[in-house]
Design a protein around this motif. Structure first.
Motif, PDB file in Angstrom:
ATOM      1  N   LEU A   1       0.991  -1.222  -0.123  1.00 38.62           N
ATOM      2  CA  LEU A   1       0.023  -0.048   0.099  1.00 38.62           C
ATOM      3  C   LEU A   1       0.802   1.078  -0.003  1.00 38.62           C
ATOM      4  O   LEU A   1       1.971   1.223   0.421  1.00 38.62           O
ATOM      5  N   GLN A   2       0.271   2.393  -0.397  1.00 35.11           N
ATOM      6  CA  GLN A   2       1.181   3.687  -0.452  1.00 35.11           C
ATOM      7  C   GLN A   2       0.012   4.463   0.320  1.00 35.11           C
ATOM      8  O   GLN A   2       0.170   4.707   1.555  1.00 35.11           O
ATOM      9  N   CYS A   3      -0.971   5.242  -0.126  1.00 33.42           N
ATOM     10  CA  CYS A   3      -1.841   6.088   0.200  1.00 33.42           C
ATOM     11  C   CYS A   3      -2.648   5.276   1.269  1.00 33.42           C
ATOM     12  O   CYS A   3      -3.395   5.880   2.257  1.00 33.42           O
ATOM     13  N   GLY A   4      -3.147   4.072   0.867  1.00 37.32           N
ATOM     14  CA  GLY A   4      -3.790   3.264   1.886  1.00 37.32           C
ATOM     15  C   GLY A   4      -5.405   3.335   1.592  1.00 37.32           C
ATOM     16  O   GLY A   4      -6.318   2.578   2.188  1.00 37.32           O
ATOM     17  N   PHE A   5      -5.814   4.161   0.520  1.00 41.45           N
ATOM     18  CA  PHE A   5      -7.070   4.396   0.357  1.00 41.45           C
ATOM     19  C   PHE A   5      -7.635   3.159   0.065  1.00 41.45           C
ATOM     20  O   PHE A   5      -9.019   2.874   0.235  1.00 41.45           O
ATOM     21  N   CYS A   6      -7.311   2.402  -0.932  1.00 37.84           N
ATOM     22  CA  CYS A   6      -7.801   1.203  -1.799  1.00 37.84           C
ATOM     23  C   CYS A   6      -7.667  -0.140  -0.652  1.00 37.84           C
ATOM     24  O   CYS A   6      -8.121  -1.146  -0.901  1.00 37.84           O
TER      25      CYS A   6
ATOM     26  N   CYS B   1      -6.586   0.628  -7.510  1.00 33.78           N
ATOM     27  CA  CYS B   1      -5.523   1.232  -7.007  1.00 33.78           C
ATOM     28  C   CYS B   1      -4.709   2.507  -7.719  1.00 33.78           C
ATOM     29  O   CYS B   1      -4.353   2.375  -8.814  1.00 33.78           O
ATOM     30  N   ARG B   2      -4.741   3.751  -7.176  1.00 29.93           N
ATOM     31  CA  ARG B   2      -4.276   4.711  -7.875  1.00 29.93           C
ATOM     32  C   ARG B   2      -2.776   4.844  -7.732  1.00 29.93           C
ATOM     33  O   ARG B   2      -2.044   5.681  -8.227  1.00 29.93           O
ATOM     34  N   CYS B   3      -2.181   4.114  -6.713  1.00 32.29           N
ATOM     35  CA  CYS B   3      -0.851   4.435  -6.125  1.00 32.29           C
ATOM     36  C   CYS B   3       0.216   3.244  -6.771  1.00 32.29           C
ATOM     37  O   CYS B   3       1.257   3.652  -7.022  1.00 32.29           O
ATOM     38  N   THR B   4      -0.091   2.019  -6.320  1.00 27.68           N
ATOM     39  CA  THR B   4       0.912   1.028  -6.465  1.00 27.68           C
ATOM     40  C   THR B   4       1.186   0.630  -7.514  1.00 27.68           C
ATOM     41  O   THR B   4       2.401  -0.094  -7.614  1.00 27.68           O
TER      42      THR B   4
HETATM   43  S1  FES Z   1      -2.522   2.835  -2.018  1.00 27.96           S
HETATM   44 FE1  FES Z   1      -3.342   4.424  -2.653  1.00 27.96          FE
HETATM   45  S2  FES Z   1      -5.117   3.914  -3.887  1.00 27.96           S
HETATM   46 FE2  FES Z   1      -3.967   2.039  -3.436  1.00 27.96          FE
END
Ligand code: FES
Ligand SMILES: Cc1cc2nc3c(=O)[nH]c(=O)nc-3n(C[C@H](O)[C@H](O)[C@H](O)COP(=O)(O)OP(=O)(O)OC[C@H]3O[C@@H](n4cnc5c(N)ncnc54)[C@H](O)[C@@H]3O)c2cc1C
Ligand code: FES
Lengths: 162, 268
Positions: free
Chosen positions: A97-102, A135-138
């Motif tokens: 995870l990065q931002c953790g939202f998903c 997921c928008r980050c990983t």
């Molecule tokens: S960790 Fe940021 S949307 Fe998946």
């Protein structure tokens, strides 16, 4: 308004809500369990995934009334006795995870996926099974790695236990 | 979402009665189409009659080669039935590629065919398998059931309770999935019976919804092989054009998916 009763994370809960109230809003607003997220308006992102009677569902596209009488597990219900669930631990260990939202939706999806496939998961299956989670980050790479690591550990544990 | 009144039906009879008593009511099955539509305020039923837990509408039963699938059976249950996989793997494969796992855990065959989305997968299977749609009041042949875009032969308040079909000797389904939504940009279901009869149904491509392609059927009746389609032409004039693909592109997809579906059917 109707009174709705269901089991959430092993506890019987009830609350008043409109017939149109979505399950995700019942969980977040009536029960204060805000780990389940809402990430889209189009039933596509999967941040809202919870388990209903043992199967992953999108709580943003299910009415609380449909879930009345059912057994719900949310992300808050995974860790037992202060210990992370193996899937949660694998996401932590593999930087899944990065931002953790998903992440709550990803973890709930992974638990369901591993339940259905056991230790038989391979990368292609994991990627196909993630169709309903965005997921928008990983870039997904470490999410796939986390799920495979957890599946290996849980599959192994299950074999050992049997 | 606009306000609505929720009712949970306990039987087919109960569902029909609840629906009759409701003003602008709708049946609710998996909700995977209806709830998103209501969230967007594109539908505003005064009442919802939930049929997801009606026992007579759930489950798959097989007797000889006759298959019956209850309308409230989820895509997941269709995809994971070993009995069905042994008799008609094409329909199991179709169900396993609808949407995503969460959608498959809720969405049902009855909801999908009653909705008759022009890009939905099941309508092509029903038409090619010459299935019978069973309702609370009659039986409707698939050929008469799908009447246009989001249009069916269902009367107001009529409830789909099950579908039945005879498992064919060979069947195959292939879709070119829209990369974002996974609905069929074009999907082709091919069926060959023991007596040599062939039926081919196309979804995702027709500007009037699912349809049979007689040219492909004739070619495959003469020779059951992907090569038989080499000289078949697909007329783009009745096909859909949208931002994803124009009609000519879809016409080519019909042929390519039909070839792949035959190859998949021969391999099973
Ligand atoms: S960790 Fe940021 S949307 Fe998946
Ligand atoms: C993210 C996402 C991806 C999807 N991808 C695909 C895909 O790839 N392919 C595909 O084919 N579909 C796809 N779908 C749609 C999905 O298959 C739905 O489950 C299906 O179209 C509707 O079934 P349901 O049980 O959810 O019906 P509902 O949403 O409950 O109902 C749909 C309509 O049918 C009516 N209805 C329901 N049951 C009955 C009945 N028994 N008798 C009469 N009328 C009834 C309802 O009143 C409503 O008008 C997708 C959906 C989502 C959210
Ligand atoms: S919030 Fe449920 S799918 Fe996006």
């Amino acid at each position: 308004m109707a009174k709705i009763t269901m089991t959430v994370n092993g506890r019987q809960v009830s609350g008043q809500c409109d017939d149109r109230t979505l399950l995700v809003h019942f969980i977040r607003e009536n029960l204060g369990l805000t780990g389940t997220h809402v990430g889209c308006d189009t039933s596509q992102c999967g941040t809202c995934v919870v388990h209903m009677d043992g199967k992953s569902v999108k709580s943003c596209s299910t009415l609380a009334a449909q879930a009345a009488g059912s057994d719900i597990t949310t992300i808050e219900g995974l860790a037992a006795n202060g210990e992370l669930h193996p899937v949660q631990a694998a996401f932590k260990a593999n930087h899944g995870l990065q931002c953790g939202f998903c992440t709550p939706g990803m973890v709930m999806t992974a638990v369901d996926m591993i339940r259905r496939h056991g230790g038989q998961l391979d990368e292609a299956t994991v990627r196909a099974e993630l169709e309903g989670n965005i997921c928008r980050c990983t870039g997904y790479h470490n999410i796939v790695k986390s799920i495979l690591a957890a599946a290996a550990e849980m599959g192994g544990a299950r074999v050992a236990a049997e | 979402m606009y306000e609505t009144h929720y009712h949970r039906a306990s039987s087919i009879q109960d569902a029909v009665k609840l629906r009759q008593a409701a003003g602008e009511g709708k049946y609710l099955s998996g909700g995977m189409t209806l709830i998103p539509t209501m969230k967007q305020r594109l539908a505003a039923p005064s009442d919802l009659v939930d049929v997801r837990q009606v026992p007579e509408m759930k489950g798959i039963s097989v007797s000889g080669r006759t298959v019956r699938i209850g309308a409230a059976t989820t895509h997941f249950d269709v995809a994971s039935s070993s009995e069905l996989a042994a008799l008609c793997p094409a329909i199991s494969g179709l169900a396993s590629h609808i949407g995503d796992p969460h959608v498959r855990h809720m969405g049902t065959i009855g909801g999908s065919i009653a909705n008759n989305d022009p890009a939905a997968d099941y309508p092509s299977a029903m038409l090619a398998l010459d299935a019978t749609i069973i309702t609370d009041r009659r039986e409707i042949a698939a050929g008469d059931f799908f009447t246009g875009l989001f249009e069916t032969a269902l009367e107001d308040g009529e409830l789909v309770t099950a579908v039945t079909f005879e498992a064919p000797a060979k069947a195959g389904y292939q879709k070119f999935a829209n990369p974002a939504s996974r609905y069929a940009m074009t999907g082709v279901f091919v069926v060959r019976r023991d007596n040599g009869d062939v039926r081919v149904a196309v979804t995702g491509a027709g500007s009037n919804g699912v349809f049979r392609h007689e040219g492909i059927e004739a070619a495959l009746s003469a020779q059951w092989s992907p090569d038989a389609l080499a000289n078949v032409t697909v007329d783009p004039s009745d096909l859909l054009s949208d931002i994803h693909a124009d009609a000519t592109y879809r016409a080519n997809l019909v042929k390519v998916m039909a070839k792949r579906a035959v190859a998949a059917a021969r391999a099973d």
